[in-house]
Design an enzyme around this catalytic site. Structure first.
Site, PDB file in Angstrom:
ATOM      1  N   HIS A  17       0.867  -1.193   0.000  1.00 18.31           N
ATOM      2  CA  HIS A  17       0.000   0.000   0.000  1.00 18.31           C
ATOM      3  C   HIS A  17       0.898   1.235   0.000  1.00 18.31           C
ATOM      4  O   HIS A  17       1.460   1.602   1.025  1.00 18.31           O
ATOM      5  CB  HIS A  17      -0.898   0.002   1.247  1.00 18.31           C
ATOM      6  CG  HIS A  17      -1.888   1.140   1.286  1.00 18.31           C
ATOM      7  ND1 HIS A  17      -3.197   0.956   1.675  1.00 18.31           N
ATOM      8  CD2 HIS A  17      -1.770   2.466   1.002  1.00 18.31           C
ATOM      9  CE1 HIS A  17      -3.839   2.118   1.629  1.00 18.31           C
ATOM     10  NE2 HIS A  17      -2.992   3.056   1.228  1.00 18.31           N
ATOM     11  N   HIS A  19       1.425   5.404  -1.756  1.00 20.13           N
ATOM     12  CA  HIS A  19       0.994   6.513  -2.615  1.00 20.13           C
ATOM     13  C   HIS A  19       2.237   7.123  -3.252  1.00 20.13           C
ATOM     14  O   HIS A  19       3.079   7.679  -2.556  1.00 20.13           O
ATOM     15  CB  HIS A  19       0.252   7.574  -1.792  1.00 20.13           C
ATOM     16  CG  HIS A  19      -0.992   7.043  -1.148  1.00 20.13           C
ATOM     17  ND1 HIS A  19      -2.223   7.126  -1.745  1.00 20.13           N
ATOM     18  CD2 HIS A  19      -1.177   6.385   0.019  1.00 20.13           C
ATOM     19  CE1 HIS A  19      -3.126   6.555  -0.960  1.00 20.13           C
ATOM     20  NE2 HIS A  19      -2.514   6.087   0.112  1.00 20.13           N
ATOM     21  N   PHE A  20       2.324   7.006  -4.552  1.00 18.01           N
ATOM     22  CA  PHE A  20       3.462   7.564  -5.286  1.00 18.01           C
ATOM     23  C   PHE A  20       3.173   8.967  -5.809  1.00 18.01           C
ATOM     24  O   PHE A  20       4.075   9.651  -6.245  1.00 18.01           O
ATOM     25  CB  PHE A  20       3.805   6.662  -6.483  1.00 18.01           C
ATOM     26  CG  PHE A  20       4.849   5.618  -6.187  1.00 18.01           C
ATOM     27  CD1 PHE A  20       5.482   5.554  -4.958  1.00 18.01           C
ATOM     28  CD2 PHE A  20       5.212   4.694  -7.170  1.00 18.01           C
ATOM     29  CE1 PHE A  20       6.449   4.589  -4.696  1.00 18.01           C
ATOM     30  CE2 PHE A  20       6.181   3.723  -6.922  1.00 18.01           C
ATOM     31  CZ  PHE A  20       6.802   3.678  -5.687  1.00 18.01           C
ATOM     32  N   ARG A  21       1.892   9.346  -5.834  1.00 16.50           N
ATOM     33  CA  ARG A  21       1.502  10.618  -6.448  1.00 16.50           C
ATOM     34  C   ARG A  21       1.953  10.636  -7.919  1.00 16.50           C
ATOM     35  O   ARG A  21       2.036   9.599  -8.547  1.00 16.50           O
ATOM     36  CB  ARG A  21       2.073  11.828  -5.682  1.00 16.50           C
ATOM     37  CG  ARG A  21       1.919  11.773  -4.160  1.00 16.50           C
ATOM     38  CD  ARG A  21       0.496  11.736  -3.688  1.00 16.50           C
ATOM     39  NE  ARG A  21       0.407  11.961  -2.252  1.00 16.50           N
ATOM     40  CZ  ARG A  21      -0.614  11.556  -1.503  1.00 16.50           C
ATOM     41  NH1 ARG A  21      -1.616  10.863  -2.027  1.00 16.50           N
ATOM     42  NH2 ARG A  21      -0.644  11.818  -0.219  1.00 16.50           N
ATOM     43  N   LYS A 112      -9.623  -0.453  -5.634  1.00 12.83           N
ATOM     44  CA  LYS A 112      -9.601   0.214  -4.339  1.00 12.83           C
ATOM     45  C   LYS A 112     -10.930   0.903  -4.086  1.00 12.83           C
ATOM     46  O   LYS A 112     -11.404   1.666  -4.932  1.00 12.83           O
ATOM     47  CB  LYS A 112      -8.467   1.260  -4.313  1.00 12.83           C
ATOM     48  CG  LYS A 112      -8.366   2.076  -3.026  1.00 12.83           C
ATOM     49  CD  LYS A 112      -7.774   1.282  -1.877  1.00 12.83           C
ATOM     50  CE  LYS A 112      -7.857   2.018  -0.534  1.00 12.83           C
ATOM     51  NZ  LYS A 112      -6.766   2.957  -0.309  1.00 12.83           N
ATOM     52  N   HIS A 150     -10.586   1.206   2.022  1.00 11.70           N
ATOM     53  CA  HIS A 150     -10.356   2.255   3.021  1.00 11.70           C
ATOM     54  C   HIS A 150     -11.569   2.202   3.941  1.00 11.70           C
ATOM     55  O   HIS A 150     -12.635   2.716   3.614  1.00 11.70           O
ATOM     56  CB  HIS A 150     -10.211   3.632   2.362  1.00 11.70           C
ATOM     57  CG  HIS A 150      -9.882   4.703   3.361  1.00 11.70           C
ATOM     58  ND1 HIS A 150      -8.665   5.323   3.421  1.00 11.70           N
ATOM     59  CD2 HIS A 150     -10.614   5.212   4.386  1.00 11.70           C
ATOM     60  CE1 HIS A 150      -8.656   6.188   4.422  1.00 11.70           C
ATOM     61  NE2 HIS A 150      -9.833   6.139   5.029  1.00 11.70           N
ATOM     62  N   HIS A 188      -4.701  -0.457   6.061  1.00 10.05           N
ATOM     63  CA  HIS A 188      -4.236   0.301   7.230  1.00 10.05           C
ATOM     64  C   HIS A 188      -5.155   0.114   8.437  1.00 10.05           C
ATOM     65  O   HIS A 188      -5.727   1.095   8.948  1.00 10.05           O
ATOM     66  CB  HIS A 188      -4.035   1.787   6.910  1.00 10.05           C
ATOM     67  CG  HIS A 188      -5.028   2.391   5.942  1.00 10.05           C
ATOM     68  ND1 HIS A 188      -6.383   2.343   6.150  1.00 10.05           N
ATOM     69  CD2 HIS A 188      -4.848   3.034   4.769  1.00 10.05           C
ATOM     70  CE1 HIS A 188      -6.985   2.956   5.140  1.00 10.05           C
ATOM     71  NE2 HIS A 188      -6.081   3.375   4.297  1.00 10.05           N
ATOM     72  N   LEU A 233      -5.061   9.358   7.874  1.00  7.63           N
ATOM     73  CA  LEU A 233      -6.376   8.722   7.937  1.00  7.63           C
ATOM     74  C   LEU A 233      -6.228   7.260   7.525  1.00  7.63           C
ATOM     75  O   LEU A 233      -5.610   7.002   6.501  1.00  7.63           O
ATOM     76  CB  LEU A 233      -7.369   9.433   7.013  1.00  7.63           C
ATOM     77  CG  LEU A 233      -7.799  10.825   7.494  1.00  7.63           C
ATOM     78  CD1 LEU A 233      -8.656  11.524   6.456  1.00  7.63           C
ATOM     79  CD2 LEU A 233      -8.545  10.739   8.829  1.00  7.63           C
ATOM     80  N   ASP A 261       1.315   2.634   3.567  1.00  5.01           N
ATOM     81  CA  ASP A 261       0.445   3.789   3.351  1.00  5.01           C
ATOM     82  C   ASP A 261       1.270   5.075   3.330  1.00  5.01           C
ATOM     83  O   ASP A 261       0.794   6.135   3.745  1.00  5.01           O
ATOM     84  CB  ASP A 261      -0.676   3.882   4.395  1.00  5.01           C
ATOM     85  CG  ASP A 261      -1.764   4.864   3.976  1.00  5.01           C
ATOM     86  OD1 ASP A 261      -1.858   5.189   2.780  1.00  5.01           O
ATOM     87  OD2 ASP A 261      -2.513   5.325   4.860  1.00  5.01           O
ATOM     88  N   ALA A 277      -3.901  15.074   5.357  1.00  4.69           N
ATOM     89  CA  ALA A 277      -3.726  13.793   6.060  1.00  4.69           C
ATOM     90  C   ALA A 277      -2.730  12.924   5.302  1.00  4.69           C
ATOM     91  O   ALA A 277      -2.820  12.788   4.086  1.00  4.69           O
ATOM     92  CB  ALA A 277      -5.064  13.073   6.164  1.00  4.69           C
TER      93      ALA A 277
HETATM   94 ZN   LIG Z   1      -3.536   5.066   1.616  1.00  6.02          ZN
END
Ligand SMILES: [Zn+2]
Length: 356
Positions: A17, A19-21, A112, A150, A188, A233, A261, A277
């Site tokens: 999990h 986030h690479f943006r 997701k 999520h 998460h 979050l 995450d 967040a």
């Molecule tokens: Zn995430």
């Protein structure tokens, strides 16, 4: 007393999990993940969410291009390999055929579910899962592609610390009742109730666990003042919840595996009148995990958590190369500066006992 080991060698881990943006941020953060992990599940919540296989294909190319630039600049060795595992963002309008497209692509590994307005870039999320996504869920179940969740009910009337618990009753329980064989990942996990759900569920299920939810409780958010860099979050919970997560992870249950995450936001958006967040933990992720496992005399459980349980659940082969961690004082920098981007890494300024 056991003699302290001064290094451990484990099978190369994966991050289930992250986030690479995109754009400059992608270029700034990808190195931290690649230096530790062979593969990563790439979250699809870009400012324009990745909702189709074709969009995932283009995003995957941007990631591979970024990786190629690292190699060209000799920031990583030419032989090092990293595989981005793409995901699609489920919306009220996702077509069931998209599941088939995703599955046959060979590079999309999951969908997701963001309940609408639950976290960063989730406004396009699902407003009513059971009314709008039933056929998609049927296809996911049939094909065996995981649904990553999520698990927070984004309802302003529900206390922020209770949103995961409410989500379980409102969504997880009926979801499992209606789809007994769908593969679920409780992302998460942050509460005792979440841990219990994952432990007791009768279908295929797993949970990812972040370093911050293992290391900190909600007191840390307010310790000595407000700490925006610990705001993520699902939000950090009370100590009893952290204890429940530790217990589950150190039980050795194969249902719990590593998912950082890691969610970078530039410093000015975290230290802001309305801060974003997300914790940036990729910088030191494996050292943070090793430290908390070590503190709990559970280093022997680290390899399965980081390197076996994830691929086994996803039906992918375990990595064949190895990864070394050293017991050595590791002072986490106060700030990272990558070009124009300033990031505050998780645990900034603190000292941990392991390094990579
Ligand atoms: Zn995430």
């Amino acid at each position: 007393m056991d003699k302290l080991v001064d290094s451990i060698i484990i099978t190369k881990p994966d991050d289930w999990h992250v986030h690479f943006r995109d754009g400059e941020m992608l270029d700034a953060v990808i190195f931290d993940t690649v230096k530790q992990f062979s593969r990563a599940i790439i979250m699809p919540n870009l400012s324009e969410p990745i909702t189709t296989t074709n969009m995932a294909k283009n995003y995957r190319h941007r990631i591979l291009d970024s990786l190629a630039r690292l190699k060209k600049n000799n920031q990583i060795s030419k032989e090092s390999s990293f595989t981005p595992l793409m995901t699609l963002y489920l919306t009220d309008n996702t077509k069931p055929e998209e599941v088939l497209n995703a599955h046959s692509s060979g590079f999309v590994f999951a969908f997701k579910l963001y309940p609408a307005a639950s976290t960063t870039n989730s406004t396009a999320g699902v407003s009513n899962l059971f009314e709008n996504c039933r056929e998609v869920l049927e296809k996911l179940q049939y094909i065996g592609m995981p649904l990553l969740i999520h698990a927070e009910l984004p309802d302003k009337n529900i206390d922020i610390f209770d949103r995961e618990r409410f989500f379980i009753d409102k969504i997880m329980t009926p979801l499992r009742r209606d789809f007994p064989d769908i593969k679920l990942v409780f992302e998460h996990v942050s509460t005792k109730e979440g841990v219990d759900f994952v432990m007791e569920d009768t279908g295929p299920i797993a949970a990812t666990v972040t370093p911050q939810h293992l290391i900190y409780n909600r007191n840390s958010l307010f310790s000595g003042g407000l700490n925006p860099h610990l705001y993520c979050l699902p939000i950090l919970k009370a100590e009893e919840h952290r204890k429940a997560i530790l217990k589950a992870v150190f039980s050795g249950s194969a249902r719990f595996f590593l998912g950082t995450d890691s969610a970078p936001h530039i410093r000015s958006l975290k230290e802001n009148r309305c801060g974003c967040a997300g914790c940036y933990n990729a910088y030191n992720a494996m050292a943070l995990y090793a430290s908390i496992f070590d503190e709990n005399n559970s280093l022997d459980k680290l390899e399965a958590f980081a390197s076996f349980n994830g691929p086994d659940f996803y039906g992918l082969p375990r990595n064949r190369d190895f990864f070394v961690l050293h017991r050595k004082e590791n002072i986490i920098p106060d700030m990272l500066e990558i070009g124009k981007i300033q990031l505050i890494p998780l645990g900034a300024g603190s000292t941990i006992n392991w390094c990579i």
